[in-house]
Design an enzyme around this catalytic site. Structure first.
Site: not given
Length: 338
Positions: A65-70, A84, A119
């Site tokens: 998913g998004s880099s923010r949540v990661a 991923e 992706c």
């Protein structure tokens, strides 16, 4: 499946837009013999899932998913996470022009098959000046124009609305020298709900010397998870500039270097860090010809999928068992202190 192969009991959570698909896949696996107690499946919003992760304290979380949540998960879970993430995936066409129809077809597939919702979809195409003199763009446009809603060769975009895509295009067209190559219009005569995107396959040209500018870079390299790509060209002496653009990218996932020129391949592959790079005239960013490692590079949190090595990296860890059963030597005596 990788988690299961390594003996784990995974808890699966997918985006609510596609949860019905995963529900059916799990039912298929049960039908094929997967014990019903081996996988837990949850439908929830992100906040609920985050709370569950904090309380359940899993030994490993694989997040796509998004880099923010990661980044939030990496802190919340104290690093017990593999990522991923998606990526702004690039393709470079080298100096050797050949098999123009084939290269155009692969570019169309990479950018627009599945309406660009992959992706590893081709997000930006760098054409060597030799390719820029050919009819490659016209051929890519002709292939894109064949796509239609009736046979789902173009279709709904699940995560970006039509308005958001059109607004992104308009912002790009404010950059000096940029132009709309083709597309840029909503699909017509459809019943796709407005919460989804519905747009014709689109390409926007942005000059390479404008992409590298700080005030343009983030805009140009913003990933649009739909049938959209940036196209640019470069002169031989501008290759270092192109490599600088690639180095600054956030997620180094998939790349393609389309050339059979060995020296060009060495130059580009040696100065880039993508986790999965296809090299050679038949290079693509999607539709892998064989099962191989797939995952980002340049980040120790990066996950891999698709191979035994990748599965072991994410869903297992190294253990060492040292057996020392004896027997003792005959007439063994306690040695002096050391």
């Amino acid at each position: 499946m990788g988690a299961l192969y390594m003996g784990n009991k995974p808890l699966l959570k997918v985006d609510s837009k596609v949860s019905i698909v995963m529900d059916q896949l799990l039912r298929l696996l049960h039908y094929c013999g997967l014990p019903e107690g081996d996988v837990d499946f949850i439908n929830s919003d992100g906040k609920t899932m985050n709370k569950l992760l904090l309380e359940a304290n899993p030994r490993m979380t694989l997040f796509t998913g998004s880099s923010r949540v990661a980044d939030k998960l990496a802190a919340d879970l104290k690093g017990r996470v593999k990522l991923e993430d998606a990526g702004f995936d690039w393709k470079i066409l080298g100096p050797d022009v050949q098999e123009e129809d084939y290269v155009a077809w692969v570019c169309d597939q990479d950018a627009y098959a599945c309406s660009g919702q992959k992706c590893s979809a081709q997000s930006i195409l760098f054409m060597h000046e030799n390719w820029a003199k050919t009819s490659l763009i016209t051929k890519i446009q002709d292939l894109a124009d064949r796509r239609k809603l009736e046979d789902l060769t173009v279709g709904p975009v699940l995560t970006v609305t039509t308005g958001a895509i059109l607004e992104h295009i308009n912002q790009l067209l404010q950059i000096p020298g940029s132009k709309l190559l083709f597309g840029g219009e909503p699909l017509e005569n459809h019943s796709i709900p407005q919460i989804y995107g519905a747009i014709k396959p689109t390409a926007v040209y942005v000059p390479v010397e404008e992409i590298v500018k700080d005030n343009n870079y983030d805009l140009v390299t913003k990933e649009i998870f739909g049938p959209f790509q940036i196209i640019t060209d470069y002169k031989k002496e501008q290759l270092p500039l192109v490599l600088d653009i690639l180095e600054k990218m956030h997620a180094h996932l998939t790349a393609a270097v389309v050339s059979n020129d060995a020296h060009f391949l060495q130059e580009v592959i040696g100065k880039t860090v993508n986790g999965t790079t296809y090299a050679g005239l038949r290079g693509r960013t999607t539709g892998a010809p064989q099962n191989h490692w797939f995952g980002p590079a340049g980040d120790p949190r990066g996950a891999g999928i698709g191979t035994p090595e990748a599965i072991k990296l994410v869903w297992s860890c190294h253990r060492e068992i040292i057996y020392d059963l004896g027997p003792l030597p005959k007439h063994w005596e306690i040695p002096p202190s050391t």
